[in-house]
Enzyme design. Structure first.
Site, mmCIF file in Angstrom:
data_model
loop_
_atom_site.group_PDB
_atom_site.id
_atom_site.type_symbol
_atom_site.label_atom_id
_atom_site.label_comp_id
_atom_site.label_asym_id
_atom_site.label_seq_id
_atom_site.Cartn_x
_atom_site.Cartn_y
_atom_site.Cartn_z
ATOM 1 C CE LYS A 186 -2.129 -1.532 3.693
ATOM 2 N NZ LYS A 186 -1.544 -2.890 3.723
ATOM 3 C CB THR A 187 3.719 2.283 2.188
ATOM 4 O OG1 THR A 187 2.946 1.933 3.318
ATOM 5 C CG2 THR A 187 4.509 3.535 2.456
ATOM 6 C CG ASP A 219 0.272 3.354 6.902
ATOM 7 O OD1 ASP A 219 -0.650 2.694 6.389
ATOM 8 O OD2 ASP A 219 1.341 2.851 7.285
ATOM 9 C CB THR A 274 -4.798 -3.493 7.965
ATOM 10 O OG1 THR A 274 -5.070 -2.741 9.164
ATOM 11 C CG2 THR A 274 -3.340 -3.379 7.612
ATOM 12 N NE ARG A 303 6.677 -4.125 5.576
ATOM 13 C CZ ARG A 303 5.553 -3.500 5.848
ATOM 14 N NH1 ARG A 303 4.687 -4.057 6.663
ATOM 15 N NH2 ARG A 303 5.289 -2.336 5.315
#
Ligand code: ADP
Length: 348
Positions: free
Chosen positions: A68-69, A113, A162, A221
């Site tokens: 997302k980031t 975020d 999330t 990640r």
């Protein structure tokens, strides 16, 4: 008991963040997977550029560590815009948001975020900023209070969460584009690892990156983090080259099983079976049994267990599946349906 996690999708610390940033794709073409989201984003970017307009506000949602980031930075980069980053918990007061918004130029991207963690007060302050590019800011208090109408430059808000379900309906409706990020396939993760291995100048034998990919629970990640652990292991215990043996030993040391589950996943499933007879059990109760935060279990543990069919979420709570029991060699103690009253006084 809090179990330290290597496979959490969440970013752990500053050092890890630097590592992530160094591996983060900068352009849409460098992003692997999520093809449907990428196509839609790329059309929106192209159209906005042709009209010389800023992009509409975007919401990216999905489990931690899926990009997302990364996508927010990629969008800003592709638009040739500056990006300002903050997060829901950091923007506690209208004044915090004002500080960010007053420094924004036309076309800039504001990335928030954990946008589901904005307070109601801040959310309401942001609505007119998102819709009409203005804010009503109150200065002073009591009888001297004055509301100043503050015009803003046209900007793009990119939110990441999330938990899209926790977003209020008014906030959600102000995003023009909402994109769900899915777990990545093994070939996609292998490609991500290949790119990372090249950036880190790692030597890998055939099949080793695919082996790491199968243990990365669909999350870039996690894949990059495992690669880092394996790199350390190969350097200290081997010649620095990633071989199948080295990868397997490193993952074993990290207690990551062949499906990518770690000790917390297994503890979660074991608690459901041993303490709650396989479920259904409420998440608060499971969190209390494990001594973990409910949010960690909901954000980091459950999405993947649900995805691989090891867990069911019902109205009455969480239930373990037979597949999970088989994987962990656990006997499911599913409660037997009893007809009528149990015979408490039955004599054997
Ligand atoms: P999120 O914001 O969803 O928690 P991030 O954007 O921080 O996830 O992604 C975590 C890491 O995964 C990034 O640093 C990047 O290296 C890697 N990553 C994420 N998405 C991709 C992708 N599509 N292609 C390659 N690497 C990716």
């Amino acid at each position: 008991m809090t179990i330290g996690r290597i496979i959490s999708g969440q970013s752990l610390n500053e050092q890890e963040e630097t590592f992530n940033v160094s591996l983060r794709p900068k352009l849409l073409d460098e992003c692997i997977g999520q093809s449907s989201v990428k196509e839609k984003v790329s059309i929106a970017i192209e159209a906005a550029k042709q009209r010389s307009e800023p992009l509409e506000h975007i919401l990216f949602y999905g489990p931690p560590g899926l990009g997302k980031t990364t996508l927010a930075h990629v969008v800003a980069n592709e638009m040739g815009a500056r990006i300002r980053c903050s997060s829901g918990p950091a923007l506690a007061k209208a004044g915090d948001v004002m500080g960010l918004l007053s420094n924004i130029n036309t076309g800039d991207v504001l990335f928030i975020d954990e946008v589901h963690r904005l307070s109601t007060l801040v959310e309401e302050f942001i609505y007119p900023a998102m819709e009409d590019f203005k804010v009503d800011f109150t200065v002073d208090s009591g009888m001297h209070a004055k509301t100043i109408n503050f015009p803003l430059k046209r900007f793009t808000l990119i939110g990441a969460t999330t938990r899209a379900g926790l977003l209020s309906a008014p906030l959600r409706s102000r995003f023009g584009m909402l994109y769900h990020l899915d777990f990545y396939s093994t070939p996609e993760l292998t490609e991500i690892l290949d790119r990372s291995a090249q950036l880190l100048s790692l030597q890998c034998e055939d099949g080793t990156l695919e082996l790491i990919a199968t243990r990365s629970r669909g999350t870039p990640r996690v894949a990059n983090r495992l690669l880092k652990r394996v790199r350390d292991y190969a350097q200290v215990k081997g010649s620095g080259v990633l071989s199948t043996g080295i990868v397997e030993s490193a993952l074993k040391m990290e207690q990551i099983d062949r499906l990518g589950l770690d000790e917390l996943d297994r503890a979660f499933l074991r608690a459901l079976v041993n303490v709650y007879d396989g479920g259904p059990a409420g998440i608060e109760a499971i969190a209390a049994t494990l001594g973990e935060e409910r949010d960690t279990l909901e954000d980091v543990v459950e999405p993947y267990l649900l995805q691989i069919g090891f867990l069911r979420r019902t109205k009455r709570g969480r239930e373990v599946t037979n597949q999970a029991c088989e994987h962990l060699s656990l006997k499911s103690h599913k409660k037997k349906e009893t007809s009528g009253q149990p015979d408490l006084f039955k004599q054997d």
